[in-house]
Scaffold this motif. Structure first.
Motif, short mmCIF file in Angstrom:
data_model
loop_
_atom_site.label_atom_id
_atom_site.label_comp_id
_atom_site.label_asym_id
_atom_site.label_seq_id
_atom_site.Cartn_x
_atom_site.Cartn_y
_atom_site.Cartn_z
N LEU A 138 0.60 3.16 7.24
CA LEU A 138 -0.17 2.27 6.37
C LEU A 138 -1.22 3.09 5.64
O LEU A 138 -2.15 3.62 6.26
CB LEU A 138 -0.84 1.16 7.18
CG LEU A 138 -1.79 0.24 6.40
CD1 LEU A 138 -1.03 -0.50 5.30
CD2 LEU A 138 -2.49 -0.75 7.34
N LEU A 140 -4.32 3.00 3.63
CA LEU A 140 -5.35 1.96 3.55
C LEU A 140 -6.28 2.21 2.38
O LEU A 140 -6.85 3.30 2.22
CB LEU A 140 -6.14 1.93 4.86
CG LEU A 140 -6.99 0.69 5.13
CD1 LEU A 140 -6.08 -0.52 5.35
CD2 LEU A 140 -7.89 0.91 6.33
N LEU A 167 0.70 -4.33 0.37
CA LEU A 167 0.06 -5.33 1.23
C LEU A 167 -1.33 -5.69 0.74
O LEU A 167 -2.08 -4.82 0.27
CB LEU A 167 -0.04 -4.79 2.66
CG LEU A 167 1.25 -4.30 3.33
CD1 LEU A 167 0.94 -3.77 4.72
CD2 LEU A 167 2.29 -5.42 3.40
N ARG A 169 -5.06 -7.68 2.00
CA ARG A 169 -5.87 -7.50 3.20
C ARG A 169 -5.20 -8.13 4.43
O ARG A 169 -5.11 -7.52 5.49
CB ARG A 169 -7.26 -8.10 2.99
CG ARG A 169 -8.17 -7.95 4.21
CD ARG A 169 -9.53 -8.60 4.01
NE ARG A 169 -10.39 -7.79 3.17
CZ ARG A 169 -10.88 -8.17 1.99
NH1 ARG A 169 -10.55 -9.36 1.49
NH2 ARG A 169 -11.69 -7.38 1.30
N CYS A 172 -2.26 -6.12 5.66
CA CYS A 172 -2.68 -4.93 6.42
C CYS A 172 -3.00 -5.31 7.86
O CYS A 172 -2.65 -4.58 8.80
CB CYS A 172 -3.90 -4.29 5.76
SG CYS A 172 -3.56 -3.52 4.16
N GLU A 176 -1.41 -3.94 11.19
CA GLU A 176 -2.32 -3.27 12.14
C GLU A 176 -3.38 -4.26 12.58
O GLU A 176 -4.49 -4.32 12.03
CB GLU A 176 -2.96 -2.04 11.48
CG GLU A 176 -2.03 -0.86 11.31
CD GLU A 176 -1.72 -0.17 12.64
OE1 GLU A 176 -2.39 -0.49 13.65
OE2 GLU A 176 -0.82 0.69 12.67
N SER A 183 -12.30 -6.18 8.59
CA SER A 183 -11.54 -6.61 7.42
C SER A 183 -12.32 -6.49 6.11
O SER A 183 -11.73 -6.38 5.03
CB SER A 183 -11.07 -8.06 7.59
OG SER A 183 -12.18 -8.92 7.77
N GLY A 188 -6.65 -3.62 0.67
CA GLY A 188 -5.19 -3.67 0.70
C GLY A 188 -4.61 -2.37 1.17
O GLY A 188 -5.32 -1.48 1.65
N GLY A 189 -3.28 -2.25 1.03
CA GLY A 189 -2.64 -1.04 1.51
C GLY A 189 -1.22 -0.90 1.02
O GLY A 189 -0.65 -1.81 0.41
N GLN A 191 2.40 0.22 2.72
CA GLN A 191 3.07 0.53 3.97
C GLN A 191 4.38 1.26 3.69
O GLN A 191 5.23 0.79 2.94
CB GLN A 191 3.36 -0.74 4.77
CG GLN A 191 3.90 -0.45 6.16
CD GLN A 191 4.18 -1.71 6.96
OE1 GLN A 191 4.59 -2.73 6.41
NE2 GLN A 191 3.97 -1.64 8.26
N ILE A 293 -2.39 5.05 10.35
CA ILE A 293 -3.15 4.56 9.20
C ILE A 293 -3.72 5.77 8.48
O ILE A 293 -4.36 6.62 9.12
CB ILE A 293 -4.31 3.63 9.61
CG1 ILE A 293 -3.78 2.38 10.30
CG2 ILE A 293 -5.15 3.23 8.40
CD1 ILE A 293 -3.76 2.47 11.79
#
Length: 417
Positions: A138, A140, A167, A169, A172, A176, A183, A188-189, A191, A293
Motif C-alpha cells: 500500500l 500511502l 483507494l 481513505r 486504505c 490496513e 485516519s 488515500g493510497g 495498492q 505500507i
C-alpha cells in the motif's frame, strides 16, 4: 563444472542453488560467519514487483533538494572528496528524464516479473518459511498532490500489466485496519496487489541449507582479496586462506563488486547507498501493519514479518560507511510512531544499517564479462530481494550454457566489463 560464487547474500545463495540444481559443483565464499549477514540482513522485507522503478526519474533532482531540507529526511548527501561518488551522481542525473526512465523501468520490470515467477516455482519445490505474505503493498498518500502525482505511476503500471487498486481513505483502512487510529494523517493510497512480503535473511539462510543438501560448499569467515587471472581467464579466487580454483566464477558481492573488479580493469558504475531499518516486536496485531505500507512523504516502508514490524528507509550517500549513529534511525522511528503508535514495542527496537549496490540507471548488472569464465550478478540497488530468484536463475542458466528464459538486453555486464 566447478563454479565459485563470490558472496553469500540473497543474490549469491539463489545463484548457487540454481546452479546446484543443474548439477554443477558449487563453492560459495563469504567473509561473514553465515549467509545473509550484510545487505540481505534487515532490509524492508518487501517484494515490490509492481513498483520496480529506478530512482533516476523526471523531477527527482528537485524533489531531492526538498527532501534534504526535511527534518526527517529521506535523503542525505555528504560532500565527500570522491570522484567516484560525483561521477556516479552525474550519471544518475543524466538518467532523470522521461525517455531514460521508461527504458530503465522496462528492463527492471522484466527481471522483477520473472523473479516473481521464479520464487513461486521455488516455493513449490522446497518447504522453506520466511514469514511470507501475499497481501500486496500500500503506497500511502498524505496529500491530494501525491494522489494526483500517482496517476503517472498508474499509467506505467497499466503499461506493464501490473495490477493495482486506487483507494480512498476508507479503502486504505480496509487494506490496513491498523491505520484507523490515524485516519486523519492520510487521504488515500495505491495498492499494488501482486506484491509480496517476507524476511530476506530467513529466506537466504533457509535456501542456503537447501543448497547444502544439493552439495553446495559454503566457505564462511573467508575474506576475498582478489581474483587471479591469466590469458585464458580467471583461474582462482585469492583469499586470506589461500587460492580457491574453479572453472567458472560469479561475482555477487553487491557494492563491493566494484571494488574487487576494478583491479581487473572492470569499472562498474555501482556506488553504495546507505539505508537504515529498525525491527520491533508486535504488541497489538490489529494495530500493526498486515503487509507493507510505503509512506510516500518520507519514503519509508513498514512491513509485517510474522510477530515483528520492520521499518526501513532513508538514503545516505556517504561511501562505504556502515556506522549506526545515535540519531541514524530517527526518520524510520518517527514514521512507525506516527502511523502505528500502538502496534509495536518501541522499547525493544533493534537498529541496523546496510549498503545498497546502486547503479545510476537503477538496472542490475548481469551476465558475461570480458573474461569468458567470469560472470556478474550484482548492482540490484534496493531491489535485490525482489529480483534475487529471477536474476539467480537467469545467470545460473547462462553459466550452465543454457538459454535463459528472459533477455539480458540492457542488463549485460559486458556494457562495463
Amino acid at each position: 563444472m566447478k563454479v565459485i560464487i563470490l558472496g553469500a547474500g540473497v543474490i549469491g545463495v539463489t545463484t548457487a542453488y540454481y546452479l546446484a540444481k543443474q548439477g554443477a559443483e558449487v563453492v560459495v565464499i563469504d567473509r561473514q560467519r553465515e549467509a545473509g549477514l550484510e545487505t540481505s540482513f534487515a532490509n524492508a522485507g518487501e517484494l515490490c514487483y509492481g513498483m520496480s522503478s529506478p530512482w533516476a526519474a523526471p523531477g527527482i533532482p528537485k524533489k531531492a533538494l526538498k527532501w534534504m531540507l526535511m527534518r526527517y529526511r529521506p535523503l542525505t548527501i555528504w560532500p565527500l572528496l570522491s570522484t567516484t561518488m560525483w561521477s556516479w551522481g552525474l550519471q544518475m542525473l543524466r538518467n532523470c528524464n522521461e525517455d531514460s526512465y521508461w527504458i530503465n523501468k522496462s528492463r527492471m520490470v522484466r527481471i522483477s516479473g520473472y523473479s516473481r515467477e521464479a520464487l513461486t516455482d521455488l516455493m513449490a519445490e522446497v518447504p522453506i518459511q520466511f514469514d511470507q505474505r501475499e497481501l500486496g503493498t500500500l503506497q500511502l498518500f498524505r496529500s491530494e498532490k501525491q494522489v494526483i502525482s500517482s496517476k503517472v505511476d498508474q499509467e506505467i503500471l497499466e503499461e506493464f500489466g501490473s495490477p493495482f487498486k486506487v483507494l480512498d481513505r476508507e479503502g486504505c483502512i480496509d487494506a490496513e485496519p491498523g491505520l484507523k487510529h490515524v485516519s486523519e494523517k492520510f487521504v488515500g493510497g495505491l495498492q499494488l496487489t501482486s506484491d509480496r512480503t517476507g524476511d530476506c535473511r530467513k529466506f537466504t539462510t533457509a535456501l542456503a541449507s537447501e543448497a547444502e543438501k544439493l552439495g553446495v560448499q559454503f566457505r564462511y569467515n573467508e575474506t576475498i582479496k582478489s581474483l587471479r587471472h591469466e590469458a585464458s581467464g580467471i583461474s582462482a579466487v585469492v583469499t586470506e586462506n589461500g587460492d580457491v580454483e574453479g572453472d567458472k566464477f560469479v561475482c555477487c558481492l553487491g557494492p563491493f563488486s566494484a571494488v574487487l573488479l576494478r583491479k581487473l580493469g572492470i569499472r562498474l558504475p555501482i556506488y553504495p547507498v546507505k539505508g537504515y531499518s529498525i525491527t520491533l516486536p508486535v504488541v497489538d496485531g490489529d494495530a500493526a501493519p498486515q503487509s507493507t505500507i510505503m509512506d510516500e512523504s518520507f519514503k519509508v516502508a513498514l512491513t509485517r514479518l510474522g510477530d515483528r514490524i520492520r521499518v526501513a528507509g532513508q538514503a545516505e550517500i556517504i561511501g562505504y560507511n556502515k556506522s549506526l549513529g545515535k540519531h541514524a534511525t530517527d526518520a524510520v522511528r518517527h514514521v512507525v510512531n506516527d502511523l502505528f503508535p500502538k502496534g509495536g514495542d518501541q522499547s525493544k527496537i533493534e537498529g541496523w544499517t546496510g549498503l545498497r549496490p546502486m547503479t545510476p540507471d537503477g538496472t542490475p548488472i548481469l551476465g558475461r564479462t570480458k573474461f569468458d569464465n567470469l560472470f556478474l550478478n550484482t548492482g540490484h540497488g534496493t531491489l535485490g530481494w525482489t529480483m534475487a530468484c529471477g536474476s539467480g536463475r537467469a545467470v545460473a542458466d547462462l553459466v550452465a550454457e543454457k538459454e535463459p528464459d528472459i533477455s539480458f538486453d540492457g542488463l549485460e555486464a559486458s556494457r562495463y566489463a
